[in-house]
Design an enzyme around this catalytic site. Structure first.
Site, mmCIF file in Angstrom:
data_model
loop_
_atom_site.group_PDB
_atom_site.id
_atom_site.type_symbol
_atom_site.label_atom_id
_atom_site.label_comp_id
_atom_site.label_asym_id
_atom_site.label_seq_id
_atom_site.Cartn_x
_atom_site.Cartn_y
_atom_site.Cartn_z
ATOM 1 N N GLU A 1 -4.050 0.650 -5.894
ATOM 2 C CA GLU A 1 -3.204 -0.511 -6.139
ATOM 3 C C GLU A 1 -3.098 -0.698 -7.640
ATOM 4 O O GLU A 1 -3.998 -0.281 -8.392
ATOM 5 C CB GLU A 1 -3.791 -1.750 -5.459
ATOM 6 C CG GLU A 1 -2.765 -2.784 -5.088
ATOM 7 C CD GLU A 1 -1.653 -2.243 -4.194
ATOM 8 O OE1 GLU A 1 -0.624 -1.810 -4.752
ATOM 9 O OE2 GLU A 1 -1.808 -2.257 -2.970
ATOM 10 N N CYS B 1 0.873 -1.168 0.000
ATOM 11 C CA CYS B 1 0.000 0.000 0.000
ATOM 12 C C CYS B 1 0.910 1.217 0.000
ATOM 13 O O CYS B 1 1.461 1.596 1.039
ATOM 14 C CB CYS B 1 -0.908 -0.008 1.226
ATOM 15 S SG CYS B 1 -2.031 1.420 1.288
#
Length: 229
Positions: free
Chosen positions: A108, A2
């Site tokens: 992402e 992340c």
């Protein structure tokens, strides 16, 4: 991993979500749509049994680090759930300095024939925040004598929903887990993938691929139509 997030929370929402004491806002809570590692973010810690908000560099610097920041070559903005309790850079904070890191959503990237395609993940039920399990520490710059707080987000294996795009996801805690995590009463058993129905996702512009994309540009999270290969 992340490595990019959004943050659209108000001070009043932070107070309500994490049961803080309402007082003057500690800083300007402007919306941010491209939060990157090494920038300053908000984290919730529990000091002397009381939750409070701190400002911290996203990228953990252990308190024992003796060199300048520029010599810290490791990427420490994420800590892997599988090794966080043993890795030298994280194990001290795992034992003693836990935090909650609120975000509104995160990006992402999916490998595609046309390059890396970014996707935006955010709560499916419209909640204002996702709460990431984190660690924090305080380091003192020996050259200036100034202390610096820093933090990291813990990542784990993806659930089936996230796995359609990427092979990792942040550890997202439920409210019932906040106290056990902050007090270090819970361990790695909390560091599991979230339920498949927690998140929603959609593809967004590749403009967000650049860390130089404007932090205050709300169009970064707008859904785009993917062109079939």
């Amino acid at each position: 991993m992340c490595g990019r997030a959004t943050y659209k929370l108000t001070w009043e929402e932070i107070v309500a979500l994490y049961r803080l004491t309402l007082g003057p806002a500690p800083h300007n809570f402007r919306p941010r749509f491209n939060v990157c590692p090494t920038t300053t973010i908000d984290a919730i810690v529990a000091e002397n049994g009381k939750r409070e908000l701190i400002r911290a560099r996203w990228g953990l610097i252990p308190g024992w680090w003796s060199k300048p920041i520029k010599e810290l070559k490791l990427a420490t903005f994420n800590a892997r759930a599988e090794t966080v309790a043993e890795k030298p850079f994280f194990r001290g904070a795992f034992k003693r300095k836990r935090c909650l890191i609120p975000i509104s959503g995160y990006y992402e990237w999916q490998d595609t024939p046309g390059g890396k395609q970014p996707w935006y993940f955010t709560p499916r039920d419209g909640s204002p925040a996702l709460t990431v399990a984190g660690l924090w520490d305080e380091w003192t710059d020996k050259e200036t004598g100034k202390p610096l707080k820093s933090c990291t987000m813990i990542i784990t294996e993806p659930n089936e929903f996230v796995a359609e795009v990427h092979d990792r996801m942040p550890v997202l805690l439920a409210e019932k887990d906040y106290d056990p995590w902050l007090r270090a009463e819970a361990g790695i058993e909390l560091l599991k993938p979230a339920a498949n129905d927690l998140l929603q996702k959609w593809p967004v512009s590749k403009r967000v691929n650049s860390s130089r994309a404007d932090d205050d540009d709300p169009t970064l999270i707008e859904k785009i139509e993917l062109v079939a290969a």
